[in-house]
Design a protein around this motif. Structure first.
Motif, PDB file in Angstrom:
ATOM      1  N   LEU A 292       0.807  -1.216   0.000  1.00 45.48           N
ATOM      2  CA  LEU A 292       0.000   0.000   0.000  1.00 45.48           C
ATOM      3  C   LEU A 292       0.841   1.267   0.000  1.00 45.48           C
ATOM      4  N   GLY A 293       2.092   1.163   0.448  1.00 46.19           N
ATOM      5  CA  GLY A 293       2.936   2.342   0.501  1.00 46.19           C
ATOM      6  C   GLY A 293       2.757   3.171   1.748  1.00 46.19           C
ATOM      7  N   TYR A 294       2.174   2.596   2.792  1.00 43.43           N
ATOM      8  CA  TYR A 294       1.988   3.289   4.066  1.00 43.43           C
ATOM      9  C   TYR A 294       2.509   2.413   5.198  1.00 43.43           C
ATOM     10  N   SER A 295       2.926   3.045   6.285  1.00 42.62           N
ATOM     11  CA  SER A 295       3.271   2.294   7.482  1.00 42.62           C
ATOM     12  C   SER A 295       2.023   2.138   8.346  1.00 42.62           C
TER      13      SER A 295
ATOM     14  N   LEU B  80      -9.265   5.590   2.878  1.00 42.25           N
ATOM     15  CA  LEU B  80      -7.863   5.481   2.474  1.00 42.25           C
ATOM     16  C   LEU B  80      -7.705   4.712   1.172  1.00 42.25           C
ATOM     17  N   VAL B  81      -8.347   3.572   1.064  1.00 42.79           N
ATOM     18  CA  VAL B  81      -8.218   2.713  -0.107  1.00 42.79           C
ATOM     19  C   VAL B  81      -9.581   2.600  -0.771  1.00 42.79           C
ATOM     20  N   LYS B  82      -9.688   3.187  -1.923  1.00 43.70           N
ATOM     21  CA  LYS B  82     -10.973   3.174  -2.632  1.00 43.70           C
ATOM     22  C   LYS B  82     -10.948   2.026  -3.620  1.00 43.70           C
ATOM     23  N   GLY B  83     -11.838   1.067  -3.457  1.00 45.24           N
ATOM     24  CA  GLY B  83     -11.834  -0.110  -4.316  1.00 45.24           C
ATOM     25  C   GLY B  83     -13.193  -0.393  -4.917  1.00 45.24           C
ATOM     26  N   ASP B  84     -13.232  -1.463  -5.675  1.00 41.03           N
ATOM     27  CA  ASP B  84     -14.437  -1.849  -6.388  1.00 41.03           C
ATOM     28  C   ASP B  84     -15.329  -2.749  -5.529  1.00 41.03           C
TER      29      ASP B  84
ATOM     30  N   ILE C 250      -7.735  -1.616  -6.529  1.00 40.48           N
ATOM     31  CA  ILE C 250      -7.598  -0.817  -5.318  1.00 40.48           C
ATOM     32  C   ILE C 250      -6.623   0.316  -5.592  1.00 40.48           C
ATOM     33  N   LYS C 251      -6.997   1.511  -5.176  1.00 42.57           N
ATOM     34  CA  LYS C 251      -6.123   2.667  -5.326  1.00 42.57           C
ATOM     35  C   LYS C 251      -5.264   2.797  -4.067  1.00 42.57           C
ATOM     36  N   THR C 252      -3.973   2.800  -4.258  1.00 43.10           N
ATOM     37  CA  THR C 252      -3.046   2.935  -3.144  1.00 43.10           C
ATOM     38  C   THR C 252      -2.167   4.156  -3.377  1.00 43.10           C
ATOM     39  N   SER C 253      -1.231   4.382  -2.469  1.00 40.95           N
ATOM     40  CA  SER C 253      -0.335   5.537  -2.625  1.00 40.95           C
ATOM     41  C   SER C 253       0.583   5.367  -3.818  1.00 40.95           C
ATOM     42  N   THR C 254       0.722   4.145  -4.310  1.00 37.88           N
ATOM     43  CA  THR C 254       1.620   3.879  -5.438  1.00 37.88           C
ATOM     44  C   THR C 254       0.877   3.685  -6.756  1.00 37.88           C
ATOM     45  N   GLY C 255      -0.452   3.848  -6.750  1.00 37.33           N
ATOM     46  CA  GLY C 255      -1.206   3.693  -7.986  1.00 37.33           C
ATOM     47  C   GLY C 255      -2.334   2.691  -7.824  1.00 37.33           C
ATOM     48  N   VAL C 256      -2.832   2.221  -8.954  1.00 35.17           N
ATOM     49  CA  VAL C 256      -3.944   1.277  -8.955  1.00 35.17           C
ATOM     50  C   VAL C 256      -3.394  -0.141  -8.981  1.00 35.17           C
TER      51      VAL C 256
END
Length: 360
Positions: free
Chosen positions: A34-37, A49-53, A76-82
């Motif tokens: 996800l790119g988060y701690s 935080l995470v917008k998904g389908d 899922i959209k994360t800090s590093t992309g989809v």
């Protein structure tokens, strides 16, 4: 929240949600994905935080059940992309509290593992072919040397000895060259060494052989730990990769060398705590799509050459538990100079702690 060490060390990304669907815990794999701690996003809403389908009502219904559910091909959209992933939902109880456990199984992750296994199988086939090739080369060399020795005994004149000795000496030299280039080299003692020293030494050798100047972009991570490797073998692998990049670019081309540390990375079927990744990017013509899957086989090459360099480099790196991957790219930091990178060879080497090596 306290969790078992087994969950934290899993390769699969694990997220625990409380009854309000707030994030209670991320394991190390989830943090990387996800790119988060965990500290950054603890107690935040998963859906903010995470917008998904998928929606909150689905989790509400599931939390009332005791079975597991599988959601496939979820974006899922994360800090590093989809990220496209499969999600396994299950219930988890800890200290009389009920949680929803999400296992995020990245399709990209599994695809890369399959690719690494294919590369390892290719390397085994390549080693077999190279051994056969070395055998075929050394056979006639042995015959030439034997004939020269026989000629020397039949014609014991000073004139014939001079030339027969040249034939014998050069046959021995070529045989030794084949041993060094094609056959597995003798085990070399491993030692801890800085990654960038190996890169700089290989880079210096390549630049000395170039007829025209090459722009080198160094994108190094200075905090990398030392590697425990056979320095000569890894330097040879780097030399082959950098030389390959130099031959692929034009006179005004550029090569970027990038180093990074990766945590909880899987090579083949083995997960490593830390892996050093060395990227060698060039803005040459790229590798034809028809060749890229087989580029590490001997005699396969996108240019005029033997095609042995990449195969040997792959073999040397795999002896250290690593892997070399390749992909054609469209963009990279080379674009800062208005140059688009075409090819990226990525060399992965597992990091061994200096304390651990004392017990091996």
């Amino acid at each position: 929240m306290p969790v078992s060490l087994s969950i934290n060390s899993l390769v699969t990304a694990i997220i625990l949600l409380d009854n309000k669907h707030h994030i209670a815990y991320l394991n190390q794999s989830a943090e990387q994905l996800l790119g988060y701690s965990g500290k950054q996003i603890r107690d935040e809403s998963f859906f903010e935080l995470v917008k998904g389908d998928f929606d909150q009502a689905l989790l509400d219904r599931f939390s009332q059940q005791q079975n597991t559910a599988l959601l496939e091909e979820i974006e899922i959209k994360t800090s590093t992309g989809v990220l496209t992933t499969n999600i396994v939902l299950s219930n988890y109880q800890k200290e009389n509290k009920q949680y929803t456990l999400l296992e995020l199984q990245s399709n990209e992750h599994h695809s890369r593992i399959r690719k690494d296994i294919e590369l390892q199988q290719q390397s085994r086939v390549s080693n077999h072919l190279i051994k056969n090739l070395a055998h075929e080369i050394k056979n006639p060399l042995g015959g030439i040397k034997g004939a020269a020795q026989l000629l020397e005994r039949k014609l014991p004149s000073q004139f014939s000895n001079k030339y027969s000795q040249i034939i014998i000496r050069e046959s021995d030299r070529l045989s030794q060259l084949v041993d060094r280039l094609l056959l597995p080299s003798k085990p070399e003692e491993k030692s801890f060494i800085n990654t960038h020293i190996l890169i700089e030494q290989a880079l210096e050798l390549v630049l000395l052989q170039q007829k025209h100047p090459i722009q080198i972009i160094k994108n190094y991570d200075p905090s990398l730990p030392n590697l425990r490797v056979s320095p000569g073998q890894i330097q040879q692998a780097l030399l082959n990769l950098i030389k390959n990049a130099a031959e692929a670019i034009s006179s005004d081309g550029a090569i970027e060398i990038r180093t990074r540390i990766i945590h909880q990375h899987t090579i083949g079927k083995i997960q490593h705590r830390q892996v050093i990744r060395i990227d060698i990017l060039d803005n040459g013509s790229g590798i034809p799509s028809s060749l890229i899957k087989d580029i590490f086989f001997p005699t396969i090459s996108g240019k005029n050459g033997t095609g042995l360099g990449l195969s040997i480099a792959q073999s040397l790196v795999q002896r250290h538990g690593g892997i070399i991957e390749v992909e054609n790219l469209e963009t990279s930091s080379l674009d800062q100079e208005k140059r688009s990178a075409k090819t990226c060879f990525s060399l992965y080497l597992p990091v061994e702690k200096e304390n651990d090596s004392k017990h091996t």
